[in-house]
Scaffold this active site. Structure first.
Site, mmCIF file in Angstrom:
data_model
loop_
_atom_site.group_PDB
_atom_site.id
_atom_site.type_symbol
_atom_site.label_atom_id
_atom_site.label_comp_id
_atom_site.label_asym_id
_atom_site.label_seq_id
_atom_site.Cartn_x
_atom_site.Cartn_y
_atom_site.Cartn_z
ATOM 1 N N GLU A 183 43.854 34.870 23.653
ATOM 2 C CA GLU A 183 44.675 33.968 24.490
ATOM 3 C C GLU A 183 45.570 33.081 23.620
ATOM 4 O OE1 GLU A 183 42.512 31.894 27.545
ATOM 5 O OE2 GLU A 183 44.243 30.611 28.045
ATOM 6 N N ASP A 231 32.683 35.309 33.447
ATOM 7 C CA ASP A 231 32.669 34.329 32.364
ATOM 8 C C ASP A 231 31.323 33.628 32.284
ATOM 9 O OD1 ASP A 231 34.901 34.023 30.728
ATOM 10 O OD2 ASP A 231 36.040 32.970 32.280
ATOM 11 N N LYS A 268 31.544 37.459 29.518
ATOM 12 C CA LYS A 268 32.561 37.038 28.544
ATOM 13 C C LYS A 268 32.195 35.673 27.994
ATOM 14 C CE LYS A 268 36.989 35.708 29.754
ATOM 15 N NZ LYS A 268 37.082 34.329 29.251
HETATM 16 O O1 KIV Z 1 38.760 31.877 32.931
HETATM 17 C C1 KIV Z 1 39.707 32.672 32.902
HETATM 18 O O2 KIV Z 1 40.404 32.911 33.878
HETATM 19 C C2 KIV Z 1 39.996 33.338 31.626
HETATM 20 C C3 KIV Z 1 41.312 34.043 31.504
HETATM 21 C C4 KIV Z 1 42.379 33.054 31.285
HETATM 22 C C5 KIV Z 1 41.300 35.071 30.419
HETATM 23 O O3 KIV Z 1 39.214 33.267 30.722
#
Ligand code: KIV
Length: 265
Positions: free
Chosen positions: A182, A84, A113
């Site tokens: 989500e 992320d 992401k």
């Molecule tokens: O940060 C995370 O764990 C996520 C998931 C909920 C998809 O983005």
């Protein structure tokens, strides 16, 4: 053993085989998840809540993500590794490029992401043109929690649904290779999954997505506070962590998770 690739995930979508994804934040859990054959390890910024004890993902930094991504990378050698991009690390295309280069270079991630809709198309294009694959994240985007006003289902109104459909198409056209959806109604997620060529991974988005992701700590029933209604405590019914991960994987692959009780209308 080499890691799974995007090509592999695209083949699974084409064959109608479900894709499995779990979050991981350290080497030991990453190893267990990897050994269970889960397709994607997501180093989620949910670590801000489940590891660091914050009440949102906002305080997480790029350095935090690199630190955890390195651990997950060391514990695994098969799953595709996605990291992320934390809050404000992609506020402009230039900032995004600098953050993503560190996450891929120092963190050793295979893909980044980011959360958000068509305002991100320029950024997605900039990253993908430079060889940085992007997973988009739409619907409930936890980094915008103060803007959204709470952890709520998104896309329930006609306008909200239209926005999500348009954003999904715009992000795919800009070069995104995967989409996480989500907390959106099951019917809308089904529509978006059919609309896109890229794989769509759902979390609280119904069973018709191309795959499913869960926060590992929800699956193990150890999330601080209330576990989200779209998740399931697989540990309770299996009694061991490896068995819980296997049960999640089988339930996703045979289409029994999520069930109607974990799906929004
Ligand atoms: O940060 C995370 O764990 C996520 C998931 C909920 C998809 O983005």
């Amino acid at each position: 053993m080499s890691r799974r690739t995007l090509t592999h995930l695209h083949k699974l979508k084409a064959k109608g085989e479900k894709i499995t994804c779990l979050t991981a934040y350290d080497a030991s859990f990453a190893r267990l998840i990897d050994q269970a054959g889960i397709d994607i390890l997501l180093v989620g910024d949910s670590l801000g809540m489940v590891i660091q004890g914050h009440d949102s993902t906002l305080p997480v930094t790029v350095d935090d993500m690199i630190y955890h991504c390195q651990q997950v990378g060391r514990g695994s050698d098969q799953a595709l590794l996605i990291v992320d991009m934390p809050f404000m690390s992609y506020a402009t295309p230039r900032t995004a490029f600098e953050s993503a280069a560190r996450l891929m270079g120092d963190g050793q991630a295979q893909m980044v992401k980011l959360e958000g809709g068509d305002w991100l198309t320029e950024t997605v294009q900039m990253l993908t043109e430079r060889g940085i694959p992007v997973c988009a994240h739409l619907g409930l985007t936890p980094q915008s929690i103060h803007q959204l006003g709470g952890y709520r289902v998104q896309g329930r109104t006609d306008i909200g649904a239209e926005c999500l459909r348009d954003d999904a198409v715009a992000l795919q056209s800009a070069g995104a290779s995967l989409l996480i959806l989500e907390c959106v109604p099951g019917n809308l997620a089904t529509e978006i999954t059919a609309l896109l060529d890229i794989p769509v991974i759902g979390i609280g988005a119904g069973v018709e997505c191309d795959g499913q992701v869960l926060v590992l700590y929800d699956l193990l029933g150890i999330t601080p506070g209330k576990r989200p209604s779209f998740s399931k405590d697989f540990l309770q019914e299996t009694g061991s962590i490896p068995a819980a991960i296997e049960a999640f994987s089988s339930a996703v692959k045979n289409g029994t998770f999520p069930g109607p009780e974990q799906t929004f209308e």
